[in-house]
Design a protein around this motif. Structure first.
Motif, PDB file in Angstrom:
ATOM      1  N   LEU A 195     -44.027  63.236  71.191  1.00  0.00           N
ATOM      2  CA  LEU A 195     -44.509  64.512  71.402  1.00  0.00           C
ATOM      3  C   LEU A 195     -42.962  65.141  71.832  1.00  0.00           C
ATOM      4  N   SER A 196     -42.441  64.599  72.946  1.00  0.00           N
ATOM      5  CA  SER A 196     -41.116  65.063  73.469  1.00  0.00           C
ATOM      6  C   SER A 196     -40.073  65.115  72.564  1.00  0.00           C
ATOM      7  N   ARG A 197     -40.116  64.021  71.793  1.00  0.00           N
ATOM      8  CA  ARG A 197     -38.949  63.928  70.396  1.00  0.00           C
ATOM      9  C   ARG A 197     -39.237  65.033  69.495  1.00  0.00           C
ATOM     10  N   PHE A 198     -40.406  65.051  69.061  1.00  0.00           N
ATOM     11  CA  PHE A 198     -41.016  66.111  68.264  1.00  0.00           C
ATOM     12  C   PHE A 198     -40.465  67.667  68.615  1.00  0.00           C
ATOM     13  N   ASP A 199     -40.519  67.994  69.971  1.00  0.00           N
ATOM     14  CA  ASP A 199     -40.218  69.211  70.435  1.00  0.00           C
ATOM     15  C   ASP A 199     -38.695  69.308  70.368  1.00  0.00           C
ATOM     16  N   LEU A 200     -37.896  68.331  70.586  1.00  0.00           N
ATOM     17  CA  LEU A 200     -36.677  68.641  70.972  1.00  0.00           C
ATOM     18  C   LEU A 200     -35.870  68.580  69.512  1.00  0.00           C
ATOM     19  N   VAL A 216     -43.313  63.665  63.889  1.00  0.00           N
ATOM     20  CA  VAL A 216     -44.763  64.195  63.562  1.00  0.00           C
ATOM     21  C   VAL A 216     -45.573  62.692  63.045  1.00  0.00           C
ATOM     22  N   ILE A 217     -44.878  62.070  62.469  1.00  0.00           N
ATOM     23  CA  ILE A 217     -45.657  60.602  62.051  1.00  0.00           C
ATOM     24  C   ILE A 217     -45.962  59.707  63.274  1.00  0.00           C
ATOM     25  N   ALA A 218     -44.925  59.642  64.096  1.00  0.00           N
ATOM     26  CA  ALA A 218     -45.210  58.942  65.595  1.00  0.00           C
ATOM     27  C   ALA A 218     -46.208  59.508  66.432  1.00  0.00           C
ATOM     28  N   SER A 219     -46.233  60.724  66.633  1.00  0.00           N
ATOM     29  CA  SER A 219     -47.166  61.421  67.416  1.00  0.00           C
ATOM     30  C   SER A 219     -48.533  61.291  66.726  1.00  0.00           C
ATOM     31  N   GLU A 220     -48.880  61.287  65.466  1.00  0.00           N
ATOM     32  CA  GLU A 220     -50.059  60.825  64.956  1.00  0.00           C
ATOM     33  C   GLU A 220     -50.382  59.443  65.177  1.00  0.00           C
TER      34      GLU A 220
END
Length: 486
Positions: free
Chosen positions: A161-166, A199-203
């Motif tokens: 989630l942190s990576r996705f936001d950044l 996104v894929i990693a978060s899901e």
């Protein structure tokens, strides 16, 4: 002289022997009537007292004086009454459908156990650890397990989630610049690809936690942790220059360091073990410090609002119970430990298919409501089942049944004026102390074996049947004596 004396002694001895013999003979003839029993009367008497009825098989005609001699008595065939109630021993047990084992979803170490408040004594509140016999509610925390695996999976979600936001913020910054002037097209495409990968990693992380049966509340708590981390990172990024890409990268590295710090947080790796249902703890297998595995049963919780009743029934009674329609499969349960209790009405729903090889009994299974908690597991009970009368059955006195021949039989009065009775084979279904139960209309296989119908209202011989059976066999064997008279 000597020869004459010898002859004299011989003559005297013979005379003595003859005298004793005569006395014994006289005594014998005097006592003969008492020493020798009377000989039976001539068999020819039977040809007058008992005769075969011409043209009627297995029918014997009895003279009036013979009726009194053998004390012949008859009785009417009656409809079979309800049999005596079955009183079956049994016990109360757990309903297997309401017994739930509690597991840890991950291997780890038991860090804490739940506590239970004790009654206040002297104004001081005390607690103890949860134990066997305590009541619990669905969702109540029973124990906390520290697991490295759950900590790593939660951290993977926070990191994703942190990576996705950044990466999304970086993509927005890059997209706001004119393509081809300050940044190359390749760098912009890589930024888009990074966002898709995040996104894929978060899901993937979320689905993994769901597959491990973490609740949505627990997953939301992880997301909240990630949101707090992103806010802290966003404030650092906002302080950087808008056109300084290196500042963005340095902020991203700082975010990664904070995300990795979650792995060192002990509480972050804790897993709450909760009760799946309302019930009572009937088994507890852990203490603080116990190393557990997902296959281990930490607790067993049983819902005791519904109790299973297990009763034993002899195999000869099973056919009667199996013929009962579902609405008549009723019983009354009586506790042996309480002689003053009122029987609890219930219903048995299952008839076991296995016979105990030692006791030769089957199992009847039913359930009782126990919302008031009055019943306890393991209590001995007596289950009473009222069996209805079978309309296809008739009842006869036990003395009427003759079992000397190859098939059970009774003598039925077919002509009262001539005192004629007919032997009739019958299909006996059950024998009691005072009555026998006979099928009014035999089944096909019973008819083939020789059984005949027996109707309500027919007269049957209840006393003197064995004498009639013996006379009938004698007459059918041609045993009359034509020369004697009574």
């Amino acid at each position: 002289m000597r020869k004459g004396a010898t002859i004299f002694r011989v003559v005297v001895s013979v005379a003595i022997v003859a005298g004793v013999g005569g006395l014994l003979a006289a005594a014998y003839w005097h006592l003969r009537p008492r020493l020798e029993p009377d000989k039976p009367t001539a068999i020819g008497r039977k040809s007058i007292l008992f005769q075969l009825a011409p043209g009627k098989p297995d029918t014997i005609r009895i003279a009036p004086e013979a009726v009194e001699a053998i004390q012949l008595k008859t009785s009417l065939v009656e409809q079979a009454p309800s049999p005596e109630p079955l009183r079956l021993p049994g016990s109360l047990g757990l309903d297997p459908n309401l017994l739930v084992p509690v597991h840890s979803r991950f291997p780890g170490e038991v860090a804490r156990l739940a506590t239970v408040d004790l009654p206040t004594m002297g104004g001081k509140k005390t607690q103890r650890l949860i134990r066997y016999g305590d009541s619990v509610k669905q969702g109540q925390i029973l124990a906390v397990v520290w697991s490295k695996d759950i900590g790593e999976k939660k951290s993977e979600l926070v990191d994703a989630l942190s990576r996705f936001d950044l990466d999304q913020r970086l993509l927005q910054r890059l997209s706001s610049l004119k393509p081809g002037t300050i940044i190359p097209e390749k760098q912009l495409a890589e930024a888009r690809r990074n966002v898709e990968a995040d996104v894929i990693a978060s899901e993937k992380a979320i689905r993994t936690l769901r597959s491990w049966r973490l609740t949505e509340e627990e997953i939301d708590a992880v997301k909240q942790e990630a949101a707090e981390l992103r806010e802290a990172t966003a404030r650092a990024i906002d302080q950087a220059a808008a056109h300084d890409v290196e500042s963005w990268r340095r902020a991203a590295e700082a975010s990664k360091a904070k995300s990795a710090a979650f792995n060192d947080d002990t509480k972050w790796a804790e897993l709450e073990v909760r009760a799946a249902i309302d019930g009572v703890i009937v088994e507890k297998n852990i203490n603080v410090g116990t190393i557990v595995d997902p296959a281990d049963e930490l607790f067993k919780i049983a819902d005791l609002s519904r109790i299973q009743v297990l009763a034993s029934v002899y195999e000869e009674d099973l056919p009667f119970l199996e013929r009962l329609p579902p609405e008549q499969r009723l019983w009354a349960i009586d506790l042996r430990s309480d002689p003053n209790d009122k029987p609890v009405p219930g219903r048995f729903e299952m008839i076991g298919k296995i016979i105990d090889p030692v006791m030769h009994t089957g199992a009847l299974i039913g359930w009782l409501d126990n919302h008031d908690g009055r019943l306890r597991l393991g209590q001995f009970i007596t289950a009473t089942i009222q069996l209805p009368a079978d309309p296809a059955m008739v009842a006869a006195p036990a003395g009427a049944l003759i079992e000397e021949g190859p098939y059970p039989a009774v003598f039925v009065e077919t002509d009262s004026a001539r005192h004629e009775v007919t032997r009739r084979n019958v299909a006996v279904t059950r024998r009691g102390r005072n009555q026998v139960f006979i099928r009014s209309e035999p089944l096909e296989e019973e008819r083939q074996a020789g059984a005949q119908p027996l109707k309500v209202g027919e007269k049957i011989v209840v006393s003197g049947g064995l004498e009639l059976f013996s006379e009938l066999l004698n007459l059918q064997a041609g045993g009359e004596d034509d020369g004697a008279t009574p």
